[in-house]
Design a protein around this motif. Structure first.
Motif, PDB file in Angstrom:
ATOM      1  N   THR A  49      -2.760 -29.624 -42.211  1.00  0.00           N
ATOM      2  CA  THR A  49      -1.687 -30.159 -41.372  1.00  0.00           C
ATOM      3  C   THR A  49      -0.423 -30.402 -42.200  1.00  0.00           C
ATOM      4  O   THR A  49      -0.496 -31.041 -43.255  1.00  0.00           O
ATOM      5  CB  THR A  49      -2.116 -31.484 -40.729  1.00  0.00           C
ATOM      6  OG1 THR A  49      -3.229 -31.255 -39.866  1.00  0.00           O
ATOM      7  CG2 THR A  49      -0.977 -32.110 -39.934  1.00  0.00           C
ATOM      8  N   GLU A  71       3.145 -33.328 -38.706  1.00  0.00           N
ATOM      9  CA  GLU A  71       3.962 -32.385 -37.949  1.00  0.00           C
ATOM     10  C   GLU A  71       3.065 -31.485 -37.114  1.00  0.00           C
ATOM     11  O   GLU A  71       2.106 -30.895 -37.618  1.00  0.00           O
ATOM     12  CB  GLU A  71       4.815 -31.540 -38.904  1.00  0.00           C
ATOM     13  CG  GLU A  71       5.767 -30.594 -38.192  1.00  0.00           C
ATOM     14  CD  GLU A  71       6.684 -29.849 -39.158  1.00  0.00           C
ATOM     15  OE1 GLU A  71       7.055 -28.698 -38.851  1.00  0.00           O
ATOM     16  OE2 GLU A  71       7.009 -30.412 -40.228  1.00  0.00           O
ATOM     17  N   LEU A  72       3.363 -31.392 -35.822  1.00  0.00           N
ATOM     18  CA  LEU A  72       2.578 -30.578 -34.911  1.00  0.00           C
ATOM     19  C   LEU A  72       3.000 -29.113 -34.994  1.00  0.00           C
ATOM     20  O   LEU A  72       4.089 -28.800 -35.505  1.00  0.00           O
ATOM     21  CB  LEU A  72       2.749 -31.107 -33.483  1.00  0.00           C
ATOM     22  CG  LEU A  72       2.348 -32.567 -33.288  1.00  0.00           C
ATOM     23  CD1 LEU A  72       2.682 -33.029 -31.868  1.00  0.00           C
ATOM     24  CD2 LEU A  72       0.870 -32.765 -33.576  1.00  0.00           C
ATOM     25  N   PRO A  73       2.157 -28.193 -34.494  1.00  0.00           N
ATOM     26  CA  PRO A  73       2.474 -26.759 -34.613  1.00  0.00           C
ATOM     27  C   PRO A  73       3.826 -26.371 -34.027  1.00  0.00           C
ATOM     28  O   PRO A  73       4.479 -25.441 -34.515  1.00  0.00           O
ATOM     29  CB  PRO A  73       1.323 -26.096 -33.838  1.00  0.00           C
ATOM     30  CG  PRO A  73       0.176 -27.042 -33.979  1.00  0.00           C
ATOM     31  CD  PRO A  73       0.805 -28.407 -33.937  1.00  0.00           C
ATOM     32  N   GLU A  74       4.263 -27.051 -32.978  1.00  0.00           N
ATOM     33  CA  GLU A  74       5.553 -26.720 -32.358  1.00  0.00           C
ATOM     34  C   GLU A  74       6.729 -27.421 -33.030  1.00  0.00           C
ATOM     35  O   GLU A  74       7.862 -27.355 -32.544  1.00  0.00           O
ATOM     36  CB  GLU A  74       5.518 -27.091 -30.868  1.00  0.00           C
ATOM     37  CG  GLU A  74       4.425 -26.422 -30.068  1.00  0.00           C
ATOM     38  CD  GLU A  74       3.074 -27.109 -30.213  1.00  0.00           C
ATOM     39  OE1 GLU A  74       3.043 -28.231 -30.788  1.00  0.00           O
ATOM     40  OE2 GLU A  74       2.055 -26.526 -29.800  1.00  0.00           O
ATOM     41  N   GLY A  75       6.467 -28.142 -34.134  1.00  0.00           N
ATOM     42  CA  GLY A  75       7.535 -28.835 -34.841  1.00  0.00           C
ATOM     43  C   GLY A  75       7.751 -30.262 -34.388  1.00  0.00           C
ATOM     44  O   GLY A  75       8.601 -30.966 -34.940  1.00  0.00           O
ATOM     45  N   GLN A  76       6.988 -30.715 -33.380  1.00  0.00           N
ATOM     46  CA  GLN A  76       7.082 -32.104 -32.950  1.00  0.00           C
ATOM     47  C   GLN A  76       6.490 -33.015 -34.016  1.00  0.00           C
ATOM     48  O   GLN A  76       5.648 -32.599 -34.808  1.00  0.00           O
ATOM     49  CB  GLN A  76       6.338 -32.299 -31.620  1.00  0.00           C
ATOM     50  CG  GLN A  76       6.826 -31.399 -30.494  1.00  0.00           C
ATOM     51  CD  GLN A  76       8.078 -31.914 -29.831  1.00  0.00           C
ATOM     52  OE1 GLN A  76       8.718 -32.843 -30.316  1.00  0.00           O
ATOM     53  NE2 GLN A  76       8.456 -31.328 -28.708  1.00  0.00           N
ATOM     54  N   ASP A 145       1.486 -33.411 -21.800  1.00  0.00           N
ATOM     55  CA  ASP A 145       2.431 -34.404 -22.326  1.00  0.00           C
ATOM     56  C   ASP A 145       1.939 -35.827 -22.089  1.00  0.00           C
ATOM     57  O   ASP A 145       2.729 -36.773 -22.111  1.00  0.00           O
ATOM     58  CB  ASP A 145       3.817 -34.201 -21.710  1.00  0.00           C
ATOM     59  CG  ASP A 145       3.839 -34.432 -20.201  1.00  0.00           C
ATOM     60  OD1 ASP A 145       2.761 -34.654 -19.603  1.00  0.00           O
ATOM     61  OD2 ASP A 145       4.938 -34.388 -19.606  1.00  0.00           O
ATOM     62  N   ARG A 182       5.068 -40.367 -31.040  1.00  0.00           N
ATOM     63  CA  ARG A 182       5.019 -38.907 -31.117  1.00  0.00           C
ATOM     64  C   ARG A 182       6.045 -38.366 -30.127  1.00  0.00           C
ATOM     65  O   ARG A 182       6.289 -38.970 -29.083  1.00  0.00           O
ATOM     66  CB  ARG A 182       3.624 -38.355 -30.872  1.00  0.00           C
ATOM     67  CG  ARG A 182       2.912 -38.784 -29.630  1.00  0.00           C
ATOM     68  CD  ARG A 182       1.460 -38.276 -29.636  1.00  0.00           C
ATOM     69  NE  ARG A 182       1.378 -36.835 -29.723  1.00  0.00           N
ATOM     70  CZ  ARG A 182       0.341 -36.169 -30.235  1.00  0.00           C
ATOM     71  NH1 ARG A 182      -0.727 -36.823 -30.708  1.00  0.00           N
ATOM     72  NH2 ARG A 182       0.323 -34.852 -30.274  1.00  0.00           N
ATOM     73  N   ASP A 184       6.132 -35.458 -28.418  1.00  0.00           N
ATOM     74  CA  ASP A 184       5.725 -34.435 -27.460  1.00  0.00           C
ATOM     75  C   ASP A 184       5.156 -35.018 -26.178  1.00  0.00           C
ATOM     76  O   ASP A 184       4.596 -34.282 -25.371  1.00  0.00           O
ATOM     77  CB  ASP A 184       4.711 -33.486 -28.096  1.00  0.00           C
ATOM     78  CG  ASP A 184       3.428 -34.181 -28.533  1.00  0.00           C
ATOM     79  OD1 ASP A 184       3.454 -35.415 -28.698  1.00  0.00           O
ATOM     80  OD2 ASP A 184       2.408 -33.485 -28.722  1.00  0.00           O
TER      81      ASP A 184
END
Length: 240
Positions: A49, A71-76, A145, A182, A184
């Motif tokens: 991660t 950091e999440l895969p979509e950049g969030q 969401d 978060r 997202d």
């Protein structure tokens, strides 16, 4: 709330012993970082991660890095530091950003109440009734969401709901403020499958007059700030 030192990017190798993690810096150096979250951290602690850590040069600290964000895969971004929500909410209360609690002249933190407890904030002043405010950190998301709370069983959290209900019964304002750390998520619900007892306590507290608020956050490598109010799902949660 700004970080004392701007964060730097790293990669999580593993998280263990609740408060420790092994990380790899961008130059390839492997080192250890403090993990400021003793909870389950569901979905936020997988090896590989991308994370953001805060460096420090304090000779009194054994670890030179503190893990702050995943950091999440979509950049969030997700803030995993459980010590920060009260600072974020405290600053927001002082600046009047929490619309439901604006207009109070005095804001005190960690005031004794209930049964050997301390409420996160007691706001008072003017013609308004005193408001007892508890803050909960929300980092779980398993579906779209939807932010969810809690991410594991929390008897302490249920106790706080019961104590807030007692304050409401005594004629005070009682507020549970869920801070979604978060970027997202746009709404909140209780994770009744993970902790049915907490979901039941939530329903009982709401019925007793406890106000259920939720706010999102803006998160970057520079800091965390209160964002928009988010809706809270309020239907009853079956426990049978």
């Amino acid at each position: 709330m700004e970080f004392a030192t701007p964060l730097i990017r790293a990669t999580l190798l593993r998280r263990y012993n609740r408060f420790l993690s092994d990380i790899q810096l961008v130059d390839g150096t492997e080192t250890r970082a403090h993990c400021p979250n003793p909870g389950s951290m569901m979905g936020l602690k997988d090896a590989g991660t991308p994370i953001w850590v805060e460096p420090n040069d304090d000779p009194k600290k054994k670890l030179k890095y503190g893990w702050r964000l995943s950091e999440l895969p979509e950049g969030q971004m997700v803030c995993i530091d459980t010590s920060l929500p009260n600072r974020v909410v405290g600053e927001a209360l002082q600046s009047g950003q929490v619309a439901e609690l604006a207009g109070y002249g005095q804001i005190r933190a960690e005031v004794p109440y209930g049964t050997k407890s301390r409420v996160d904030f007691l706001v008072s002043g003017g013609a308004l009734p005193d408001a007892y405010v508890e803050v909960k950190n929300v980092t779980l998301c398993r579906d779209g969401d939807w932010a969810e709370f809690p991410d594991s069983v929390t008897a302490r959290g249920a106790k706080h709901l019961r104590e807030l209900a007692d304050m409401a019964a005594a004629g005070h304002r009682a507020v549970m403020l869920y801070l979604v750390q978060r970027t997202d998520c746009r709404r909140l619900r209780m994770a009744a499958d993970l902790d049915p007892a907490y979901a039941a306590a939530f329903d009982a507290a709401r019925d007793a007059g406890v106000e259920m608020l939720c706010y999102g956050t803006q998160i970057s490598a520079k800091g965390i700030w209160l964002s928009d109010a988010l809706p809270v799902e309020l239907h009853d949660h079956a426990t049978g």
